[in-house]
Design an enzyme around this catalytic site. Structure first.
Site, PDB file in Angstrom:
ATOM      1  N   GLY A  28      -3.365   7.258  -3.723  1.00  0.00           N
ATOM      2  CA  GLY A  28      -2.346   6.461  -4.403  1.00  0.00           C
ATOM      3  C   GLY A  28      -2.892   5.105  -4.778  1.00  0.00           C
ATOM      4  O   GLY A  28      -4.110   4.879  -4.775  1.00  0.00           O
ATOM      5  N   PHE A  30      -2.754   2.450  -3.144  1.00  0.00           N
ATOM      6  CA  PHE A  30      -3.342   1.804  -1.970  1.00  0.00           C
ATOM      7  C   PHE A  30      -4.789   2.209  -1.760  1.00  0.00           C
ATOM      8  O   PHE A  30      -5.593   1.468  -1.200  1.00  0.00           O
ATOM      9  CB  PHE A  30      -2.543   2.178  -0.721  1.00  0.00           C
ATOM     10  CG  PHE A  30      -2.467   3.663  -0.497  1.00  0.00           C
ATOM     11  CD1 PHE A  30      -3.465   4.323   0.190  1.00  0.00           C
ATOM     12  CD2 PHE A  30      -1.411   4.397  -1.010  1.00  0.00           C
ATOM     13  CE1 PHE A  30      -3.412   5.698   0.375  1.00  0.00           C
ATOM     14  CE2 PHE A  30      -1.342   5.767  -0.828  1.00  0.00           C
ATOM     15  CZ  PHE A  30      -2.348   6.420  -0.143  1.00  0.00           C
ATOM     16  N   GLU A  96      -2.805   7.883  13.781  1.00  0.00           N
ATOM     17  CA  GLU A  96      -2.519   9.234  14.274  1.00  0.00           C
ATOM     18  C   GLU A  96      -2.387  10.247  13.139  1.00  0.00           C
ATOM     19  O   GLU A  96      -1.814   9.951  12.083  1.00  0.00           O
ATOM     20  CB  GLU A  96      -1.221   9.164  15.069  1.00  0.00           C
ATOM     21  CG  GLU A  96      -0.695  10.490  15.571  1.00  0.00           C
ATOM     22  CD  GLU A  96       0.675  10.353  16.217  1.00  0.00           C
ATOM     23  OE1 GLU A  96       1.191  11.374  16.690  1.00  0.00           O
ATOM     24  OE2 GLU A  96       1.224   9.229  16.234  1.00  0.00           O
ATOM     25  N   ASP A 141       9.757  -0.298   3.658  1.00  0.00           N
ATOM     26  CA  ASP A 141       9.334   0.838   2.833  1.00  0.00           C
ATOM     27  C   ASP A 141       9.718   2.155   3.491  1.00  0.00           C
ATOM     28  O   ASP A 141       8.966   3.117   3.467  1.00  0.00           O
ATOM     29  CB  ASP A 141       7.821   0.775   2.602  1.00  0.00           C
ATOM     30  CG  ASP A 141       7.370   1.666   1.446  1.00  0.00           C
ATOM     31  OD1 ASP A 141       8.242   2.151   0.688  1.00  0.00           O
ATOM     32  OD2 ASP A 141       6.155   1.895   1.300  1.00  0.00           O
ATOM     33  N   ASP A 159       3.094   3.955   7.889  1.00  0.00           N
ATOM     34  CA  ASP A 159       2.812   3.046   6.774  1.00  0.00           C
ATOM     35  C   ASP A 159       3.514   1.698   6.926  1.00  0.00           C
ATOM     36  O   ASP A 159       4.634   1.496   6.471  1.00  0.00           O
ATOM     37  CB  ASP A 159       3.201   3.676   5.432  1.00  0.00           C
ATOM     38  CG  ASP A 159       2.443   3.021   4.287  1.00  0.00           C
ATOM     39  OD1 ASP A 159       2.056   1.843   4.441  1.00  0.00           O
ATOM     40  OD2 ASP A 159       2.226   3.662   3.250  1.00  0.00           O
TER      41      ASP A 159
END
Length: 347
Positions: A28, A30, A96, A141, A159
């Site tokens: 994405g 990011f 994780e 988010d 996230d």
């Protein structure tokens, strides 16, 4: 310090040779997310490697996310943060690995609306969100794409890229930032102030995603209306997502939670803890009944008054059938007590 035990503050830094990078899991704005094996003297486990796009060193956004993640204690409903590793001059996060992936990719693979599955999802998300809010961190988010499911069905919030610690005003102010407008509360769209109650609005939109099996919020309006116009309508309270009639009839508890989370006035929205407690009660009553069936809506007080009031959302436990077994009751009590202990330990 040895290469195996390097630390950045209280954050573990893994040597590059301890990391085996495997397949791409997602991509994405990011950057890239890859499945990774951590192999050290103390650790051998799968993880997720978050590789930022086009950067080297520690960028400001990376530092903010790192600080948000490092200050949160380990909790079963928050994705565990393992530490950092440098890959090709980029500082990457190791978190994780949750086997089943994000909920937005599970709508067509699993029936997330099956009872008690959706109750467990609400419980898990509110449990994790309550821990964040207790630590004075707002997520900003919350969405199905940022909720991950482990193999055992437990859901964890992931996230923390937009997460921020609250200041003395109990609000975080965004000056310049891209943010998920369709999951954002009316007051935050208007003022760029984000609070715990704006996270609750995002929770409502997230549960609406589950109720609609992955529909895009306001998606039907985007074909004929601009995002700016839709945003103004949301701010004015003139546009809301619509809860499907089938959900209102068959899953009234889910419908009601969505409804109260999406109250236009933030003061009328419940806290994560209030929703958690009501969901625990719903689960406990279902478990005590022995059969996970939908209650008769005529016998349920689902829509009266403030969600955070003393109103019980299901019939009182004293009215339950006397033939219910002590075994199912004890099992229910054990589950609820374990969850409460877990929440208390996180404070």
């Amino acid at each position: 310090q040895s290469a195996q035990n390097m630390k950045f503050g209280n954050v573990k830094v893994f040597p590059r040779e301890a990391i085996e990078i495997h397949e791409v899991l997602g991509e994405g704005n990011f950057g890239v997310v890859r499945k990774t094996l951590i192999r050290t003297e103390e650790i051998l486990r799968w993880a997720v490697l978050k590789i930022p796009k086009g950067s080297s060193g520690i960028q400001m956004d990376t530092m903010k996310e790192l600080l948000a993640m490092a200050q949160i204690k380990k909790h079963p409903n928050l994705v565990e943060f393992f530490g950092l590793v440098t890959v090709d001059k980029s500082v990457c996060f190791l978190v994780e690995f949750c086997e089943k992936g994000s909920l937005d990719r599970l709508h067509k693979k699993e029936d997330l609306l099956a009872k008690p599955k959706y109750l467990y999802i609400i419980r898990d998300v509110c449990s994790g969100l309550h821990v964040l809010h207790t630590a004075r961190v707002i997520h900003r988010d919350l969405a199905c794409r940022n909720l991950l499911m482990r193999q055992d069905g437990t859901v964890a919030i992931s996230d923390y890229g937009l997460s921020r610690r609250l200041g003395a005003s109990n609000a975080y102010i965004v000056k310049k930032s891209r943010f998920p407008w369709a999951w954002t509360s009316p007051e935050s769209l208007a003022s760029m102030h984000f609070t715990k109650k704006s996270d609750i609005w995002s929770l409502g939109i997230t549960l609406w995603e589950i109720a609609t099996k992955g529909a895009k919020p306001y998606g039907a309006h985007l074909t004929s209306t601009s995002k700016r116009t839709i945003s103004k309508l949301i701010q004015a309270g003139e546009l809301r997502v619509s809860i499907p009639d089938a959900i209102k009839k068959t899953q009234p508890f889910l419908s009601h939670v969505i409804d109260v989370c999406l109250r236009h006035d933030p003061d009328e929205r419940p806290s994560a803890l209030e929703i958690l407690e009501k969901t625990e009660l719903e689960l406990k009553l279902d478990l005590k009944q022995g059969a996970l069936t939908q209650p008769n809506t005529a016998e349920s007080d689902l829509c009266g008054g403030r969600f955070g009031s003393t109103t019980v959302l299901r019939s009182d436990p004293t009215t339950l059938n006397q033939s219910q077994t002590a075994t199912s009751s004890a099992a229910a009590d054990k589950r609820i007590n374990a969850l409460r202990e877990c929440i208390q330990c996180s404070h």
